[in-house]
Design an enzyme around this catalytic site. Structure first.
Site, mmCIF file in Angstrom:
data_model
loop_
_atom_site.group_PDB
_atom_site.id
_atom_site.type_symbol
_atom_site.label_atom_id
_atom_site.label_comp_id
_atom_site.label_asym_id
_atom_site.label_seq_id
_atom_site.Cartn_x
_atom_site.Cartn_y
_atom_site.Cartn_z
ATOM 1 C CB SER A 103 -0.953 -0.053 1.205
ATOM 2 O OG SER A 103 -1.948 0.928 1.103
ATOM 3 C CG ASP A 160 -6.743 -3.059 -3.412
ATOM 4 O OD1 ASP A 160 -7.537 -2.312 -2.801
ATOM 5 O OD2 ASP A 160 -5.505 -2.997 -3.287
ATOM 6 C CG HIS A 181 -5.814 -2.122 0.282
ATOM 7 N ND1 HIS A 181 -5.134 -1.826 -0.881
ATOM 8 C CD2 HIS A 181 -5.137 -1.490 1.284
ATOM 9 C CE1 HIS A 181 -4.097 -1.044 -0.605
ATOM 10 N NE2 HIS A 181 -4.071 -0.837 0.707
#
Length: 342
Positions: free
Chosen positions: A124, A289, A322
């Site tokens: 991320s 995601d 995610h």
């Protein structure tokens, strides 16, 4: 934090760069009684994908780290004391970028005598830092592992990130960031974290929770009271509220802006930034995601391929969205181990 031993010629260092709400706690436990281990414990350690029998693994807290009230976190940000005034910086703290985060990591590594990284890896926001390393200092990075990441903040991502900042700024206690001697904007921060939690998951996962807690549209409390919440909203709120206890609202604003400002290599366009890269790269987006959607990694991989760079991509399957890149990274343990062995 560090794991493993640095070898004599200091050539076996791997830097782990953490995600938006994360810390340097990448693996292991601080105490045997800890409920959970570091977020990538499944791949960092002896005989794991990032094998600490071979590699010296190091991780540090970001600038403006959200978890300023965590006793294990060391950071400098808007909640830190400005030595010139004796008060917290607040919004006088300068805007930061991924390059600033990378430069603090670079200073740490240089203090250890490490001039080149065997690899840099992160999920991320950590992926953004890892990509910035490879584009800003290509001669210092041999391998890049980008997990659930992006090489720049496109218009959609920039707009989505702003939704995390809005509740804080609307909280009556925010006071333009000058809340450190009074009531903090806890509800605004909680709302921001609620939004982050939901977008980091998927409809499938949240609907499974709904089944577990017996979600119904016509629940009695919200039917009779406009201020009451459905059970699923209580579920999200309570988790966000608990996380907010260790965090600082202004720091969230600074991290949002750092992500919004991100462009690989701080160039005017993506191709120019990526052209700087010499590191081998591996991209691991999560198929479901909704936060940094997989098209981000796919497009970066495509750009690098067109430039004849040494790059690979594999997707993480699963219903956690995610969070697949944090909680289920072990699904690609073999992929990561093979990449590091090249």
């Amino acid at each position: 934090e560090s794991y493993g031993e640095l070898n004599a010629d200091k050539s076996n260092a791997i830097l782990i760069t953490h995600y938006f709400t994360g810390t340097s706690h990448g693996a292991g436990k601080y105490a045997a009684s800890d409920a959970t281990s570091g977020y990538w414990d499944s791949i960092i350690g002896p005989y794991k994908a990032i094998d600490t029998n071979k590699f010296f693994v190091v991780s540090m807290d970001s600038l403006a780290n959200l978890n300023v009230k965590d006793k294990n976190v060391i950071t400098t940000g808007p909640a830190s004391i400005n030595p010139a005034t004796g008060d917290p910086y607040g919004l006088t703290f300068p805007v930061i970028t991924m390059r600033d985060m990378v430069n603090t990591q670079k200073s740490l590594l240089e203090s250890l005598g490490i001039q080149k990284l065997y690899a840099v890896a992160g999920p991320s926001m950590g992926s953004m830092q890892a990509i910035e390393w490879a584009t800003a200092y290509p001669d210092r990075v041999e391998r890049l592992i980008s997990v659930i990441g992006s090489s720049f903040s496109d218009a959609w991502t920039t707009a989505a990130l702003d939704q995390w900042a809005i509740p804080i700024k609307l909280d009556q206690y925010w006071q333009q960031g000058n809340y450190y001697k009074s009531q903090p904007p806890t509800e605004g921060l909680t709302a921001a974290l609620l939004f982050i939690t939901q977008i980091a998951l998927t409809p499938d996962y949240v609907n499974r929770i709904g089944v577990d807690i017996k979600h119904q549209p016509l629940e009695a409390n919200p039917l009779m009271d406009i201020q009451a919440r459905h059970g699923i909203n209580d579920w999200l709120y309570n988790r966000a509220k608990e996380r907010a206890e260790n965090m600082d609202a202004n720091s969230l604003l600074y991290l949002v802006r750092a992500c919004q400002l991100f462009m690989a290599g701080q160039k005017n366009d993506l191709r120019t930034g990526l052209k700087q890269m010499t590191a081998k790269s591996l991209f691991l987006p999560a198929t479901t995601d909704l936060l940094l959607m997989p098209y981000n990694a796919r497009n970066t991989y495509k750009e690098l391929k067109e430039m004849n760079k040494d790059t690979k991509i594999a997707e993480i399957q699963g219903h956690l969205g995610h969070l697949e890149g944090v909680l289920n990274i072990h699904k690609h343990s073999a992929t990561i181990a093979a990449f590091l062995a090249e």
